[in-house]
Design a protein around this motif. Structure first.
Motif, short mmCIF file in Angstrom:
data_model
loop_
_atom_site.label_atom_id
_atom_site.label_comp_id
_atom_site.label_asym_id
_atom_site.label_seq_id
_atom_site.Cartn_x
_atom_site.Cartn_y
_atom_site.Cartn_z
N GLU A 293 0.92 -1.14 0.03
CA GLU A 293 0.15 0.07 0.11
C GLU A 293 0.91 1.41 0.32
O GLU A 293 0.55 2.23 -0.54
CB GLU A 293 -0.85 0.04 1.30
CG GLU A 293 -2.04 -1.02 1.37
CD GLU A 293 -2.72 -1.09 2.69
OE1 GLU A 293 -4.03 -0.87 2.27
OE2 GLU A 293 -2.41 -1.00 3.57
N SER A 294 2.12 0.96 0.62
CA SER A 294 2.92 2.15 0.53
C SER A 294 3.89 2.45 -0.78
O SER A 294 4.67 3.33 -0.77
CB SER A 294 3.82 2.02 1.60
OG SER A 294 3.00 1.95 3.05
N GLY A 295 3.50 1.60 -1.60
CA GLY A 295 4.24 1.90 -2.85
C GLY A 295 5.27 0.70 -3.55
O GLY A 295 5.84 0.79 -4.53
N VAL A 296 5.50 -0.37 -2.49
CA VAL A 296 6.56 -1.18 -2.90
C VAL A 296 5.78 -2.52 -3.71
O VAL A 296 5.04 -3.30 -2.92
CB VAL A 296 7.35 -1.91 -1.75
CG1 VAL A 296 8.38 -2.56 -1.95
CG2 VAL A 296 7.87 -0.63 -0.75
N LYS A 297 5.78 -2.45 -4.85
CA LYS A 297 5.01 -3.75 -5.74
C LYS A 297 5.42 -4.95 -5.17
O LYS A 297 6.63 -5.30 -5.16
CB LYS A 297 5.30 -3.16 -6.92
CG LYS A 297 4.57 -1.99 -7.52
CD LYS A 297 4.78 -1.80 -9.05
CE LYS A 297 4.23 -0.50 -9.55
NZ LYS A 297 4.26 -0.25 -11.17
N ASN A 298 4.19 -5.75 -4.97
CA ASN A 298 4.46 -7.12 -5.01
C ASN A 298 5.34 -7.65 -3.72
O ASN A 298 6.02 -8.62 -3.48
CB ASN A 298 4.92 -7.85 -6.29
CG ASN A 298 4.26 -7.78 -7.32
OD1 ASN A 298 2.74 -7.73 -7.32
ND2 ASN A 298 4.68 -7.24 -8.37
N PHE A 299 5.35 -6.60 -2.58
CA PHE A 299 6.13 -6.99 -1.52
C PHE A 299 5.41 -7.74 -0.47
O PHE A 299 4.49 -7.17 -0.12
CB PHE A 299 6.95 -5.75 -0.93
CG PHE A 299 7.90 -6.12 0.11
CD1 PHE A 299 9.32 -6.03 -0.33
CD2 PHE A 299 7.70 -6.53 1.48
CE1 PHE A 299 10.44 -6.29 0.67
CE2 PHE A 299 8.65 -6.71 2.37
CZ PHE A 299 9.78 -6.73 1.98
#
Length: 327
Positions: A244-250
């Motif tokens: 949700e904070s912008g780190v994709k697929n983490f």
């Protein structure tokens, strides 16, 4: 004396049936004595508390005592090795977790192979991890933390974990790689001192289990940045995920599960899995585990085995890319 062929045939069938009876009876007798559940850490903490909760309920379900046996040392390797080398009869089990089995083993090089020396029974549950910051850090969100870390060009922004090769350590390395955040790992010998230092302000950032710090987040003693899993946690519903904070697929969760020595009969593995799943479905067990920060699972042996192989490969790549070794 001569007997009719039909009589001889019936006699042979009867003998075959009687010969099979003891085998069937022996198979149904498991368990016929107490079971030992090895926990490769000292008493206390989330893993040990989970083991004792499950052991008590599982013992009631199986009709035999399940005794927790703490065998700490060598980052969990001593207890795990003991189980790997035990008789494959279902009477010695391991309460293992990913930090010891699929992350740290790439670094500590234990005298067992997690992929071949164990028979996975079931994943007991998932524990969501969280990154928290000391109030002295001028960042309230993950993006603000990235910006602040960029000012630490020479040293990097220090983040602590309970030790080299732990799931939190590798979560930080993954985050550094995927989000480009300037992090520098500080390994501790256990989580308690790391928590003390982040509370005191001498450690800027800490990665740990949600259950370990939720009370400090709620009291404002530390600031929650983000959880590492694929969804928010009920105990801290306002804390976003890293995705949700912008780190994709983490998505990184820590897990705990039950394993037996390789070669344990499939019927024993199936019985243990079925009874453990029943225990995890009990409302009081589920509620207590959620209080400990663990979401109950109870999946099949095959599903658990697939995750172990997947995580082992994934974290092996992280260790290799980051060049992580024991100092």
């Amino acid at each position: 004396m001569h007997y009719p062929k039909i009589f001889l045939g019936l006699l042979g069938m009867t003998a075959a049936i009687l010969a099979a009876v003891p085998t069937q009876a022996n198979a149904e007798e498991y368990p016929s004595r107490p079971i030992r559940l090895v926990v490769p850490f000292v008493p206390g903490g989330v893993t040990d508390a989970t083991a004792r909760l499950v052991a008590d309920k599982l013992g009631q379900s199986l009709g035999q005592s399940v005794i927790v046996d703490n065998r700490p040392g060598a980052s969990g390797n001593i207890g795990a090795e003991m189980v790997a080398k035990s008789n494959a009869d279902g009477y010695t089990l391991l309460l293992g977790f990913d930090g010891a089995l699929v992350t740290g083993t790439h670094i500590t090089k234990p005298r067992f192979n997690v992929l071949t020396d164990f028979a996975p029974v079931t994943k007991v549950g998932d524990a969501t991890l969280i990154f928290v910051a000391s109030p002295s850090v001028p960042a309230k969100t993950f993006n603000e933390l990235v910006a602040y870390a960029s000012t630490k060009k020479s040293t990097g922004l220090s983040f602590g974990s309970s030790g080299t090769g732990t799931t939190c350590h590798l979560a930080g390395e993954l985050l550094r790689e995927q989000a480009g955040i300037n992090l520098q790992h500080i390994p501790y010998k256990g989580g308690s001192q790391a928590l003390t230092d982040v509370l005191g302000g001498s450690l800027p950032v800490l990665c740990t289990a949600v259950a370990s710090v939720s009370q400090y987040v709620k009291s404002g003693q530390v600031r929650a940045i983000a959880v590492t899993g694929g969804h928010r946690v009920a105990s801290l519903p306002d804390v976003p995920t890293l995705m949700e904070s912008g780190v994709k697929n983490f998505s990184v969760d820590s897990w705990v599960g039950i394993l037996a020595p390789a070669g344990t009969p499939p019927s024993v593995i199936a019985r243990l899995q079925q009874e453990t799943r029943k225990v995890l479905e009990q409302p009081e067990t589920r509620a207590r585990m959620l209080d400990l920060g663990i979401t109950p699972v109870g999946n099949s042996p095959d599903e658990f085995a697939k995750q172990i192989r997947r995580d082992y490969a994934r974290y092996g790549e992280v260790v290799k890319k980051a060049g992580i070794t024991l100092n």
